[in-house]
Design a protein around this motif. Structure first.
Motif, PDB file in Angstrom:
ATOM      1  N   ARG A  23       7.001   6.660 -15.752  1.00  0.00           N
ATOM      2  CA  ARG A  23       5.635   6.684 -15.302  1.00  0.00           C
ATOM      3  C   ARG A  23       4.847   8.061 -15.494  1.00  0.00           C
ATOM      4  O   ARG A  23       5.588   9.226 -15.527  1.00  0.00           O
ATOM      5  CB  ARG A  23       5.597   6.914 -13.663  1.00  0.00           C
TER       6      ARG A  23
ATOM      7  N   VAL B 259       2.165   1.851  -3.420  1.00  0.00           N
ATOM      8  CA  VAL B 259       1.056   2.436  -4.384  1.00  0.00           C
ATOM      9  C   VAL B 259       1.043   3.840  -4.121  1.00  0.00           C
ATOM     10  O   VAL B 259       0.842   4.933  -4.858  1.00  0.00           O
ATOM     11  CB  VAL B 259      -0.299   1.810  -4.143  1.00  0.00           C
ATOM     12  N   HIS B 260       0.797   4.189  -2.773  1.00  0.00           N
ATOM     13  CA  HIS B 260       0.551   5.677  -2.441  1.00  0.00           C
ATOM     14  C   HIS B 260       2.013   6.588  -2.855  1.00  0.00           C
ATOM     15  O   HIS B 260       1.673   7.723  -3.401  1.00  0.00           O
ATOM     16  CB  HIS B 260       0.490   5.726  -0.806  1.00  0.00           C
TER      17      HIS B 260
ATOM     18  N   LEU C 156       0.805  -1.165   0.082  1.00  0.00           N
ATOM     19  CA  LEU C 156      -0.052  -0.039  -0.027  1.00  0.00           C
ATOM     20  C   LEU C 156       0.846   1.343  -0.026  1.00  0.00           C
ATOM     21  O   LEU C 156       0.628   2.186  -0.681  1.00  0.00           O
ATOM     22  CB  LEU C 156      -0.963  -0.156   1.313  1.00  0.00           C
TER      23      LEU C 156
ATOM     24  N   GLU D 197       3.686   6.000  -5.087  1.00  0.00           N
ATOM     25  CA  GLU D 197       3.911   6.172  -6.786  1.00  0.00           C
ATOM     26  C   GLU D 197       2.928   7.216  -7.133  1.00  0.00           C
ATOM     27  O   GLU D 197       3.079   7.922  -8.213  1.00  0.00           O
ATOM     28  CB  GLU D 197       3.841   4.719  -7.471  1.00  0.00           C
ATOM     29  N   ALA D 198       1.703   7.036  -6.542  1.00  0.00           N
ATOM     30  CA  ALA D 198       0.649   7.987  -6.812  1.00  0.00           C
ATOM     31  C   ALA D 198       1.221   9.325  -6.727  1.00  0.00           C
ATOM     32  O   ALA D 198       0.820  10.345  -7.417  1.00  0.00           O
ATOM     33  CB  ALA D 198      -0.491   7.678  -6.058  1.00  0.00           C
TER      34      ALA D 198
ATOM     35  N   SER E 155      -5.829  10.703  -5.364  1.00  0.00           N
ATOM     36  CA  SER E 155      -5.189  10.873  -3.913  1.00  0.00           C
ATOM     37  C   SER E 155      -6.009  11.927  -3.406  1.00  0.00           C
ATOM     38  O   SER E 155      -7.021  12.709  -3.841  1.00  0.00           O
ATOM     39  CB  SER E 155      -3.702  11.646  -4.255  1.00  0.00           C
TER      40      SER E 155
ATOM     41  N   VAL F   5      -8.099   4.602  -3.677  1.00  0.00           N
ATOM     42  CA  VAL F   5      -6.729   4.683  -4.163  1.00  0.00           C
ATOM     43  C   VAL F   5      -6.432   3.475  -5.345  1.00  0.00           C
ATOM     44  O   VAL F   5      -5.626   3.740  -6.190  1.00  0.00           O
ATOM     45  CB  VAL F   5      -5.978   3.924  -2.977  1.00  0.00           C
TER      46      VAL F   5
ATOM     47  N   GLY G 163      -6.644   5.287  -8.321  1.00  0.00           N
ATOM     48  CA  GLY G 163      -5.504   6.185  -8.623  1.00  0.00           C
ATOM     49  C   GLY G 163      -5.729   7.664  -8.232  1.00  0.00           C
ATOM     50  O   GLY G 163      -5.110   8.735  -8.524  1.00  0.00           O
TER      51      GLY G 163
END
Lengths: 342, 342
Positions: free
Chosen positions: B61, A121-122, A118, A124-125, B106, B101, B104
């Motif tokens: 990315r 993921v965060h 998790l 990277e976001a 935030s 999440v 994608g």
DNA sequence: ATGCACTGAGAAAAGCTTTTCCCTCCGTCA
DNA sequence: TGACGGAGGGAAAAGCTTTTCTCAGTGCAT
């Protein structure tokens, strides 16, 4: 300038206003509009003011996405935490936001709950969204987050959590807090101090215990347990029973490792018919207001100044994002004793 | 494809990788690279896979800012709250983040502390950053935030705070929670129920009191005070003294308006020599775990399912952002009784 | 052999702002 | 009168991605 008129009509079109709309409404070119708003470039004072006035009138606000794309600054930072209940994170976050809101920086809050996937993921976001920096925070000064932040393309500041080598880390000076508490107890005329605290495996616990002993004397008892109210309750039983057994005088002052322990301690003392603070003085740790201030009597406790910690972490990550150099290392902030009635 | 080789070298240049770098490294044009990544357009399967593989290899990315500029979706939402201590906001926030999440998205967290000016600043900052929507939340279901969100260019969803007419609002079904609590007490064989709760001016307080009376009987006493532990403590004194005065039997079950009140109640009972739950059963409200689970005995309490509330609010604001229509109105979610040992 | 349809892939525009460079006009000085 | 400098303002590129056209080539049918 009757361009203004037609622009005012076309403004009724769909979508948010762009700088094109502003330029048209003010009867200038886009570049002039931009420069007028940002106080850059050269132009007549009258023109600049007119553009600014029109901008206010039509409610134009520049699109931060476009701005960020160009400037490579998103005016956004990420706050990463594994402190689910937010007891430490929220005051810290408040400080961060307070420090950054004037600079137009907003904060992404990500609670990652000790889950590396998790967390990944965060992170990277956040990177996708081009955050200018990241503040990592947790619930324990001597543990790091379950994710490696050391090779990110953005600056990282650690606050109230263990940082990597060469990083900037902020944490409270727990030794100082413990000293404040112990000295205050001595100043109240107390002589038989004990320290009821959390697990010895916590760095802060040792740091505080050491400072406590430095003030209270090397023989002053320190008992380690967990962070719970229940432990505070048990510890009192144990200490008083022991004193009775050995025919010694019971403690007259207790410095507790956190406010929950203090809560249990006060309960146990009350059940034994002892008055706080007449018979025993109590000092807690954390200044968890919603608990400390509501206790009977309200608890004297050590505040770690997490808000200030957050402020400094915020300013530091901003400085790094702007390319200013910041000396790496651990910075400790003094604590503050909040005197209530215990 | 020895373009790949040279690209791998030029990749060493400064800054983040762009789709240009990816295209060069994979030996295709930018458009093909984009389409390969997004699964759109037409191209040979081999080409698509190669691009995707290279993207993984070089760690490309896409820049969400550029994406957002074009798509007019920033994959970002704002969470506005005036609940400084975050007792309600954090579980809710966790639910929101959990729901979003995967998409994608935030979350910007903004604590505005009942300050309209600060609220305005934060809302404008969020709008500048092109948030796709806003979730407003607070610490009280029957109060609205100190700022008007009704004419924003983005969708707004209210959760655990009062919304405007025509808005979508989520809140817990406090009546249901009170019913669960009261019925459980009855099921334990209790007959003399009382309800110690907060100020009558709170909508939830009335709603719960009504549900309590519907189950416990119209004469069952409801006493209103504030939300503090101290009030719970006093209330017990008052109830027991009254009962003694009138020669009536004292209550054998207490439904408390929140966990702090329950805390005070349990203390007071213990001081009177009454056992929980042997003599008196207690049910709290909020399931504030850090308090409820640590009490002696651990507190049976009503959970408002704030996390689920957050999840739904998150999904709803996302739906609105994507242009799907959502029926306006107030949606209430059932509560859940967490049975512990009180 | 010619035309057609389709496949695979690239060129270019759009989205919004900032910034650099350039142009025009005016006044001044020789 | 001609040259020059500065003031005021505009055109265009850049930043990164997606999407819509457009184009070249191939295989097939006529």
């Amino acid at each position: 300038m009757d361009l203004g008129e037609s622009a005012r009509i076309s403004q009724e079109k769909k979508g948010r206003l762009t700088i094109h709309d502003l330029a048209a409404a003010a009867g200038v070119s886009i570049s002039t509009a931009s420069k007028a708003l940002n106080g850059t470039g050269r132009m007549g004072a009258e023109t600049r003011e007119r553009v600014q006035r029109v901008a206010r009138e039509i409610g134009f606000r520049p699109n931060a996405l476009a701005k960020g794309l160009l400037s490579k600054r998103s005016f956004t930072i990420g706050l990463l935490t594994n402190d689910t209940y937010g007891r430490f994170t929220l005051p810290l976050m408040a400080g961060v936001a307070e420090a950054l809101v004037d600079h137009g920086v907003s904060v992404f809050l990500c609670a990652i709950e000790d889950d590396p996937a998790l967390g990944q993921v965060h992170v990277e976001a956040m990177l996708d969204k081009q955050v200018d920096g990241i503040i990592a925070t947790g619930k324990r000064v001597d543990r790091s987050l379950p994710i490696d932040l050391s090779n990110l393309p953005v600056p990282v500041v650690y606050a109230f959590t263990e940082g990597t080598r060469g990083s900037v880390t902020f944490r409270s000076d727990d030794g100082h807090g413990a000293r404040l508490a112990s000295e205050w107890l001595i100043a109240q005329g107390r002589r038989r101090l004990v320290h009821i605290t959390g697990p010895e495996s916590f760095f802060s616990v040792c740091e505080r215990a050491e400072a406590f002993r430095a003030v209270a004397g090397g023989q002053a008892p320190v008992v380690y347990g967990d962070w719970s109210e229940g432990w505070g309750y048990q510890a009192v039983a144990r200490l008083w029973d022991e004193a009775a057994e050995k025919g010694q005088e019971a403690p007259d002052a207790i410095f507790c490792g956190n406010d929950q322990i203090a809560r249990g301690v006060v309960d146990a003392l009350r059940e034994r018919g002892l008055k706080v603070p007449t018979d025993v003085s109590i000092v807690g740790f954390d200044n968890w207001e919603i608990v400390a201030a509501q206790m009977r009597p309200p608890l004297t406790t050590v505040d770690m100044e997490l808000r200030e910690l957050g402020r400094q972490a915020g300013l530091t990550v901003l400085a790094l994002a702007e390319g200013r150099v910041v000396e790496p290392g651990v910075r400790t902030l003094p604590c503050r004793l909040v005197v209530r009635e215990s």
